[in-house]
Design an enzyme around this catalytic site. Structure first.
Site, PDB file in Angstrom:
ATOM      1  CE  LYS A   1     -10.702   5.081  10.846  1.00  0.00           C
ATOM      2  NZ  LYS A   1      -9.679   4.128  10.420  1.00  0.00           N
TER       3      LYS A   1
ATOM      4  N   GLY B   1     -10.348   1.690  14.502  1.00  0.00           N
ATOM      5  CA  GLY B   1      -9.732   0.587  15.247  1.00  0.00           C
ATOM      6  C   GLY B   1      -9.276   1.050  16.622  1.00  0.00           C
ATOM      7  CB  THR B   2      -7.774   4.237  17.802  1.00  0.00           C
ATOM      8  OG1 THR B   2      -6.749   4.136  16.832  1.00  0.00           O
ATOM      9  CG2 THR B   2      -7.211   4.794  19.096  1.00  0.00           C
TER      10      THR B   2
ATOM     11  N   GLY C   1       0.838  -1.211   0.000  1.00  0.00           N
ATOM     12  CA  GLY C   1       0.000   0.000   0.000  1.00  0.00           C
ATOM     13  C   GLY C   1       0.865   1.250   0.000  1.00  0.00           C
ATOM     14  CG  PHE C   2       4.262   2.029  -2.840  1.00  0.00           C
ATOM     15  CD1 PHE C   2       3.596   1.156  -3.679  1.00  0.00           C
ATOM     16  CD2 PHE C   2       4.888   3.123  -3.401  1.00  0.00           C
ATOM     17  CE1 PHE C   2       3.554   1.359  -5.043  1.00  0.00           C
ATOM     18  CE2 PHE C   2       4.854   3.347  -4.777  1.00  0.00           C
ATOM     19  CZ  PHE C   2       4.180   2.463  -5.591  1.00  0.00           C
TER      20      PHE C   2
ATOM     21  CG  PHE D   1       1.804   1.730  14.306  1.00  0.00           C
ATOM     22  CD1 PHE D   1       2.734   0.845  14.830  1.00  0.00           C
ATOM     23  CD2 PHE D   1       0.904   1.257  13.372  1.00  0.00           C
ATOM     24  CE1 PHE D   1       2.767  -0.490  14.423  1.00  0.00           C
ATOM     25  CE2 PHE D   1       0.924  -0.074  12.955  1.00  0.00           C
ATOM     26  CZ  PHE D   1       1.855  -0.942  13.483  1.00  0.00           C
TER      27      PHE D   1
ATOM     28  CB  ALA E   1      -0.504  -1.468  16.219  1.00  0.00           C
TER      29      ALA E   1
ATOM     30  CG  HIS F   1     -10.102   8.916  12.093  1.00  0.00           C
ATOM     31  ND1 HIS F   1     -10.675   8.559  13.289  1.00  0.00           N
ATOM     32  CD2 HIS F   1      -8.826   8.444  12.116  1.00  0.00           C
ATOM     33  CE1 HIS F   1      -9.790   7.880  14.013  1.00  0.00           C
ATOM     34  NE2 HIS F   1      -8.659   7.800  13.325  1.00  0.00           N
TER      35      HIS F   1
ATOM     36  N   GLY G   1      -0.896  -2.109   9.996  1.00  0.00           N
ATOM     37  CA  GLY G   1      -1.502  -0.889  10.528  1.00  0.00           C
ATOM     38  C   GLY G   1      -2.916  -0.696  10.029  1.00  0.00           C
TER      39      GLY G   1
ATOM     40  CG  MET H   1      -1.391   5.705   7.276  1.00  0.00           C
ATOM     41  SD  MET H   1      -0.562   6.705   8.518  1.00  0.00           S
ATOM     42  CE  MET H   1       0.167   5.443   9.538  1.00  0.00           C
TER      43      MET H   1
HETATM   44  P1  NAP Z   1      -5.059   5.372   1.708  1.00  0.00           P
HETATM   45  O1  NAP Z   1      -4.358   6.675   1.557  1.00  0.00           O
HETATM   46  O2  NAP Z   1      -6.375   5.170   1.057  1.00  0.00           O
HETATM   47  O3  NAP Z   1      -4.046   4.238   1.232  1.00  0.00           O
HETATM   48  C1  NAP Z   1      -4.391   2.878   1.059  1.00  0.00           C
HETATM   49  C2  NAP Z   1      -3.497   2.336  -0.022  1.00  0.00           C
HETATM   50  O4  NAP Z   1      -3.665   0.926  -0.103  1.00  0.00           O
HETATM   51  C3  NAP Z   1      -3.827   2.904  -1.414  1.00  0.00           C
HETATM   52  O5  NAP Z   1      -2.634   3.335  -2.030  1.00  0.00           O
HETATM   53  C4  NAP Z   1      -4.428   1.710  -2.125  1.00  0.00           C
HETATM   54  O6  NAP Z   1      -4.183   1.737  -3.514  1.00  0.00           O
HETATM   55  C5  NAP Z   1      -3.663   0.585  -1.468  1.00  0.00           C
HETATM   56  N1  NAP Z   1      -4.298  -0.716  -1.690  1.00  0.00           N
HETATM   57  C6  NAP Z   1      -5.613  -1.020  -1.625  1.00  0.00           C
HETATM   58  N2  NAP Z   1      -5.791  -2.327  -1.895  1.00  0.00           N
HETATM   59  C7  NAP Z   1      -4.584  -2.848  -2.137  1.00  0.00           C
HETATM   60  C8  NAP Z   1      -4.100  -4.130  -2.482  1.00  0.00           C
HETATM   61  N3  NAP Z   1      -4.942  -5.163  -2.643  1.00  0.00           N
HETATM   62  N4  NAP Z   1      -2.765  -4.306  -2.657  1.00  0.00           N
HETATM   63  C9  NAP Z   1      -1.917  -3.295  -2.491  1.00  0.00           C
HETATM   64  N5  NAP Z   1      -2.292  -2.029  -2.181  1.00  0.00           N
HETATM   65  C10 NAP Z   1      -3.612  -1.819  -2.001  1.00  0.00           C
HETATM   66  O7  NAP Z   1      -5.274   5.048   3.261  1.00  0.00           O
HETATM   67  P2  NAP Z   1      -4.362   5.484   4.505  1.00  0.00           P
HETATM   68  O8  NAP Z   1      -4.863   6.735   5.087  1.00  0.00           O
HETATM   69  O9  NAP Z   1      -2.933   5.358   4.144  1.00  0.00           O
HETATM   70  O10 NAP Z   1      -4.762   4.336   5.547  1.00  0.00           O
HETATM   71  C11 NAP Z   1      -4.520   2.957   5.260  1.00  0.00           C
HETATM   72  C12 NAP Z   1      -5.023   2.105   6.428  1.00  0.00           C
HETATM   73  O11 NAP Z   1      -4.259   2.426   7.599  1.00  0.00           O
HETATM   74  C13 NAP Z   1      -6.484   2.362   6.825  1.00  0.00           C
HETATM   75  O12 NAP Z   1      -7.072   1.142   7.206  1.00  0.00           O
HETATM   76  C14 NAP Z   1      -6.382   3.304   8.012  1.00  0.00           C
HETATM   77  O13 NAP Z   1      -7.491   3.216   8.882  1.00  0.00           O
HETATM   78  C15 NAP Z   1      -5.131   2.756   8.654  1.00  0.00           C
HETATM   79  N6  NAP Z   1      -4.414   3.677   9.556  1.00  0.00           N
HETATM   80  C16 NAP Z   1      -3.809   3.106  10.607  1.00  0.00           C
HETATM   81  C17 NAP Z   1      -3.052   3.861  11.463  1.00  0.00           C
HETATM   82  C18 NAP Z   1      -2.353   3.191  12.606  1.00  0.00           C
HETATM   83  O14 NAP Z   1      -1.653   3.859  13.385  1.00  0.00           O
HETATM   84  N7  NAP Z   1      -2.475   1.863  12.730  1.00  0.00           N
HETATM   85  C19 NAP Z   1      -2.916   5.238  11.242  1.00  0.00           C
HETATM   86  C20 NAP Z   1      -3.544   5.811  10.151  1.00  0.00           C
HETATM   87  C21 NAP Z   1      -4.280   5.015   9.290  1.00  0.00           C
HETATM   88  P3  NAP Z   1      -5.185   2.547  -4.506  1.00  0.00           P
HETATM   89  O15 NAP Z   1      -4.986   3.990  -4.173  1.00  0.00           O
HETATM   90  O16 NAP Z   1      -4.686   2.157  -5.842  1.00  0.00           O
HETATM   91  O17 NAP Z   1      -6.575   2.062  -4.196  1.00  0.00           O
END
Ligand code: NAP
Length: 262
Positions: free
Chosen positions: A156, A162-163, A7-8, A125, A122, A152, A96, A12
């Site tokens: 989202k 999740g938190t 998900g680079f 984080f 987690a 958020h 994450g 995040m």
């Molecule tokens: P985001 O900007 O939407 O990024 C998600 C990424 O995942 C997108 O680039 C998407 O690609 C990619 N993706 C989707 N399906 C995929 C697959 N099958 N294989 C590979 N890549 C794939 O979301 P974000 O804000 O970064 O958040 C991502 C997740 O982290 C969410 O669940 C969020 O709730 C969580 N989060 C966790 C924390 C923590 O501390 N644990 C903090 C913040 C967020 P496309 O753009 O091409 O669809």
């Protein structure tokens, strides 16, 4: 330490890539995206000036680049199968992505133990958020009447966060189970009182401009207590991610929650 990021291109994932590149003991061996094309590769090169391969299939990435740890920040719909694939391959998973169901965490935990692979899921984080959850757990023993408001950004996908769920789970262990609010309470608009978890109410706010924020509000006779944490920037999560990449090497099971490795 060979690290891959799933998900680079996401908000995040992008920060995790920069973190892995910055840490001296880590090497970014590959990244995963669901639709890698020329544009994606150029985007990657643009921000890190490196020739890191972009994979579409997680199994190919693991087989060919042999990462020791895969970090996943994708979507709730794919994170479980990613985690399973990673752990089944004998690689450490640092997840994450939020939205896991309790039974999925249990299943992954059993798989990690069976494979003797350290992994971490987690919901948050950020160290400050973890402290907020721990303080909330402590306070819930004395203040059983509590409501959670999580706030958020409006992209989202899962609600409640999740938190918020993890905070409620931790408080449920510490407080006596009670149903809050008036017995005769009625919602004139459905959802007005928020989601319910063991008698506690959780309210989800989604607005542009927000990153990740949470308030835990306690009320008792003649007094109130509010705990609040704000992640203003996604950098707030990165020291926790780096810690998890390193620390999971010392475990042979799955850890749920950053607080358990701090
Ligand atoms: P985001 O900007 O939407 O990024 C998600 C990424 O995942 C997108 O680039 C998407 O690609 C990619 N993706 C989707 N399906 C995929 C697959 N099958 N294989 C590979 N890549 C794939 O979301 P974000 O804000 O970064 O958040 C991502 C997740 O982290 C969410 O669940 C969020 O709730 C969580 N989060 C966790 C924390 C923590 O501390 N644990 C903090 C913040 C967020 P496309 O753009 O091409 O669809």
């Amino acid at each position: 330490m060979k690290v891959a990021v799933s998900g680079f291109k996401g908000k995040m994932g992008h920060e995790v890539v920069k973190t892995v590149l910055r840490e001296k003991d880590m090497e970014l061996v590959a990244v995963l995206d669901k639709k890698p094309d020329e544009k994606n590769i150029n985007e990657l090169v643009e921000f890190n000036q490196l020739d890191v391969p972009v994979y579409r299939e997680l199994t190919d990435l693991i087989k060919e680049k042999k990462p020791e740890c895969v970090v996943d920040f994708t979507e709730p719909s794919v994170a479980y199968s990613h985690a399973k694939t990673i752990i089944e391959a004998g690689v450490r998973a640092v997840i994450g992505t939020t939205g896991f169901k309790p039974e999925q965490i249990e299943e992954l935990s059993a798989l990690s133990s069976q494979k003797k692979i350290g992994s971490l899921i987690a919901p948050n984080f950020a160290v400050g958020a973890v402290l907020m959850m721990q303080f909330a757990e402590k306070a819930a023993k004395y203040f059983p009447n509590v409501e959670i408001i999580e706030l958020h950004h409006d992209n989202k996908l899962d609600a409640p966060s999740g938190t918020a769920i993890k905070t409620a789970e931790m408080m449920a262990k510490a407080r006596e189970a009670i149903n809050q609010g008036a017995k005769e309470e009625q919602e004139t608009i459905q959802g007005a009182r928020g989601a319910e978890y063991e008698g506690m109410r959780i309210h989800s706010v989604r607005l542009p401009g927000l990153v990740a924020h949470q308030e835990v509000i306690f009320g008792a006779e003649g007094q109130g207590l509010t705990l609040r944490h704000d992640s203003y920037d996604r950098l707030s999560f990165m020291s926790g991610v780096a810690l998890a990449i390193r620390e999971t090497a010392n475990y042979e099971t799955l850890v749920y929650g950053l607080e358990n490795i701090l």
